[in-house]
Design a protein around this motif. Structure first.
Motif, PDB file in Angstrom:
ATOM      1  N   THR A 150       0.964  -1.150  -0.072  1.00 34.43           N
ATOM      2  CA  THR A 150       0.054  -0.047   0.033  1.00 34.43           C
ATOM      3  C   THR A 150       1.041   1.043  -0.099  1.00 34.43           C
ATOM      4  N   PRO A 151       0.275   2.348  -0.281  1.00 34.20           N
ATOM      5  CA  PRO A 151       1.106   3.641  -0.399  1.00 34.20           C
ATOM      6  C   PRO A 151       1.955   3.674   1.158  1.00 34.20           C
ATOM      7  N   ASN A 152       0.894   3.664   2.214  1.00 36.23           N
ATOM      8  CA  ASN A 152       1.667   3.763   3.403  1.00 36.23           C
ATOM      9  C   ASN A 152       2.847   2.999   3.904  1.00 36.23           C
ATOM     10  N   GLU A 153       2.501   1.672   3.402  1.00 37.78           N
ATOM     11  CA  GLU A 153       3.456   0.612   3.658  1.00 37.78           C
ATOM     12  C   GLU A 153       4.768   0.875   2.812  1.00 37.78           C
ATOM     13  N   ARG A 154       4.752   1.363   1.471  1.00 34.22           N
ATOM     14  CA  ARG A 154       5.808   1.564   0.700  1.00 34.22           C
ATOM     15  C   ARG A 154       6.712   2.734   1.192  1.00 34.22           C
ATOM     16  N   LEU A 155       5.833   3.758   1.598  1.00 34.29           N
ATOM     17  CA  LEU A 155       6.569   5.036   1.958  1.00 34.29           C
ATOM     18  C   LEU A 155       7.350   4.662   3.274  1.00 34.29           C
ATOM     19  N   ALA A 156       6.700   4.087   4.578  1.00 35.56           N
ATOM     20  CA  ALA A 156       7.590   3.855   5.518  1.00 35.56           C
ATOM     21  C   ALA A 156       8.526   2.673   5.630  1.00 35.56           C
ATOM     22  N   PHE A 183      11.011   6.540  12.908  1.00 35.67           N
ATOM     23  CA  PHE A 183       9.699   6.555  12.649  1.00 35.67           C
ATOM     24  C   PHE A 183       8.976   7.542  13.340  1.00 35.67           C
ATOM     25  N   HIS A 184       9.375   8.436  14.180  1.00 32.51           N
ATOM     26  CA  HIS A 184       8.810   9.524  14.385  1.00 32.51           C
ATOM     27  C   HIS A 184       8.508  10.484  13.297  1.00 32.51           C
ATOM     28  N   ASP A 185       9.381  10.808  12.327  1.00 34.52           N
ATOM     29  CA  ASP A 185       9.489  11.601  11.097  1.00 34.52           C
ATOM     30  C   ASP A 185       8.468  10.718  10.203  1.00 34.52           C
ATOM     31  N   ILE A 186       8.555   9.551  10.127  1.00 32.96           N
ATOM     32  CA  ILE A 186       7.570   8.795   9.004  1.00 32.96           C
ATOM     33  C   ILE A 186       6.194   9.050   9.751  1.00 32.96           C
ATOM     34  N   ILE A 199       3.313  -0.339  10.380  1.00 33.60           N
ATOM     35  CA  ILE A 199       3.067  -0.136   9.155  1.00 33.60           C
ATOM     36  C   ILE A 199       4.407  -0.561   8.368  1.00 33.60           C
ATOM     37  N   ALA A 200       5.654   0.018   9.003  1.00 31.77           N
ATOM     38  CA  ALA A 200       6.808  -0.597   8.271  1.00 31.77           C
ATOM     39  C   ALA A 200       6.960  -2.129   8.543  1.00 31.77           C
ATOM     40  N   SER A 201       6.745  -2.666   9.663  1.00 32.76           N
ATOM     41  CA  SER A 201       6.779  -3.995  10.071  1.00 32.76           C
ATOM     42  C   SER A 201       6.005  -4.687   9.193  1.00 32.76           C
ATOM     43  N   ARG A 202       4.719  -4.387   8.692  1.00 35.22           N
ATOM     44  CA  ARG A 202       3.983  -5.155   7.832  1.00 35.22           C
ATOM     45  C   ARG A 202       4.376  -5.327   6.528  1.00 35.22           C
ATOM     46  N   ALA A 203       5.015  -3.952   6.062  1.00 34.94           N
ATOM     47  CA  ALA A 203       5.613  -4.120   4.774  1.00 34.94           C
ATOM     48  C   ALA A 203       6.906  -4.668   4.782  1.00 34.94           C
ATOM     49  N   ARG A 204       7.676  -4.871   5.771  1.00 35.30           N
ATOM     50  CA  ARG A 204       9.091  -5.670   5.459  1.00 35.30           C
ATOM     51  C   ARG A 204       8.459  -7.313   5.576  1.00 35.30           C
ATOM     52  N   THR A 218       4.092   7.433  16.134  1.00 34.36           N
ATOM     53  CA  THR A 218       5.388   6.729  15.990  1.00 34.36           C
ATOM     54  C   THR A 218       5.254   5.133  15.890  1.00 34.36           C
ATOM     55  N   ASP A 219       4.274   4.783  17.014  1.00 33.97           N
ATOM     56  CA  ASP A 219       4.050   3.323  17.020  1.00 33.97           C
ATOM     57  C   ASP A 219       3.435   2.729  15.833  1.00 33.97           C
ATOM     58  N   ALA A 220       2.445   3.419  15.545  1.00 37.28           N
ATOM     59  CA  ALA A 220       1.815   3.213  14.132  1.00 37.28           C
ATOM     60  C   ALA A 220       2.632   3.083  13.071  1.00 37.28           C
ATOM     61  N   ALA A 221       3.495   3.847  12.815  1.00 41.59           N
ATOM     62  CA  ALA A 221       4.428   4.015  11.626  1.00 41.59           C
ATOM     63  C   ALA A 221       5.304   2.690  11.793  1.00 41.59           C
ATOM     64  N   LYS A 222       5.540   2.260  13.174  1.00 45.23           N
ATOM     65  CA  LYS A 222       6.481   1.125  13.273  1.00 45.23           C
ATOM     66  C   LYS A 222       5.821   0.018  12.701  1.00 45.23           C
TER      67      LYS A 222
END
Length: 295
Positions: A122-128, A139-142, A156-161, A150-154
């Motif tokens: 997804t766009p959010n996953e790809r960016l993160a 992650f704070h900046d993302i 999203i990135a974990s799901r993308a990974r 920040t936790d939500a960004a983590k």
């Protein structure tokens, strides 16, 4: 056209340009779009009081991230306008002629493979994923770019990974890739619809770069039907390496270039086909002539 500004603020921006371009390219998968995003970031910087920016690199990364995210979301909302890696990114050499820059082409093909995997996010996953895993953005900046904590960004990135790791990577320039591409070529030239279906992934994506724009076709049935009709136009063809992996180029009977075809092979089937038929873009690739082609 990209402009290169001057002045103290401009010098600081220029020092960041290559990194910003790399970020935008990996998020968007298009050099042209990446250039536009970086230029827009410069325009926003011009309108901003530089004295209020404590961390220019971080500020610019955030701006580029937000612009890129908006563009990704726009593409997702209008999938008919989405496109894969553009022809300007393709390095085409004869399959039997290892060029001096073969390693560069091979490196580009690895990047191409990753971009195809990133297209599944997804766009959010790809960016993160791109910002954190490739460019070590906090992650704070993302989270600020995504409008998330920040936790939500983590998360999203974990799901993308996990998705990236679970996705079958496109095959490299090995025997399997060549055999699959050759099977497709033979089936297309022979108009064998059933054989085409056997070699195509059910979710195959065909991108055709024409003089009038990019046309996208999804699904094995539609792609196979198109391949059967297209095959009759090929007078000469020749195997080539496209970004270091097997592909084909072909010509009309009068010797003018007809197409360059790049294939993505995943788990033994063709999952992506990128065809360039725009005459102007074919000419820009400086292809070898059809003298060594087979009819």
């Amino acid at each position: 056209m990209t402009s290169h500004p001057s002045g103290p603020v401009a010098e600081a921006f220029e020092a960041q340009r290559d990194r910003l371009r790399a970020v935008a390219y990996r998020v968007l998968g298009s050099h042209a779009d990446a250039e536009d995003v970086v230029q827009e970031a410069w325009m926003r910087l011009v309108r901003q009081d530089a004295a209020t920016i404590g961390n220019l690199a971080g500020w610019l990364t955030t701006v580029v991230g937000r612009i890129s995210l908006d563009l990704l979301r726009s593409r997702r909302a209008h999938p008919e306008t989405a496109y894969g890696p553009e022809c300007a990114d393709l390095v085409v050499v004869p399959a039997d002629d290892p060029a001096p820059d073969e390693q560069v082409a091979l490196a580009d093909s690895v990047g191409l493979a990753l971009l195809l995997v990133l297209d599944t996010l997804t766009p959010n996953e790809r960016l993160a994923f791109v910002l954190h895993d490739m460019f070590a953005v906090p992650f704070h900046d993302i989270g600020q770019i995504l409008g998330k904590s920040t936790d939500a960004a983590k998360m999203i990135a974990s799901r993308a990974r996990r998705k990236v790791r679970a996705t079958d990577r496109p095959a490299g320039p090995g025997t399997e890739h060549r055999e699959v591409v050759e099977a497709f070529r033979a089936a297309a030239l022979g108009g064998d619809f059933e054989a085409l279906l056997r070699v195509l992934d059910p979710r195959v994506r065909l991108t055709v770069d024409t003089a009038d724009g990019v046309v996208v076709t999804l699904g094995a049935t539609k792609v196979a039907a198109g391949a059967c009709t297209f095959s009759g136009k090929v007078a000469h063809h020749r195997p080539v390496l496209v970004n270091g992996v097997p592909g084909h180029m072909s010509w009309h009977a009068d010797g003018t270039p007809l197409s360059v075809v790049a294939f993505t092979v995943t788990a033994g089937r063709i999952s992506g086909i990128h065809i360039v038929v725009d005459p102007a873009k074919l000419a820009s690739l400086r292809l070898a002539g059809p003298g060594a082609a087979t009819g």
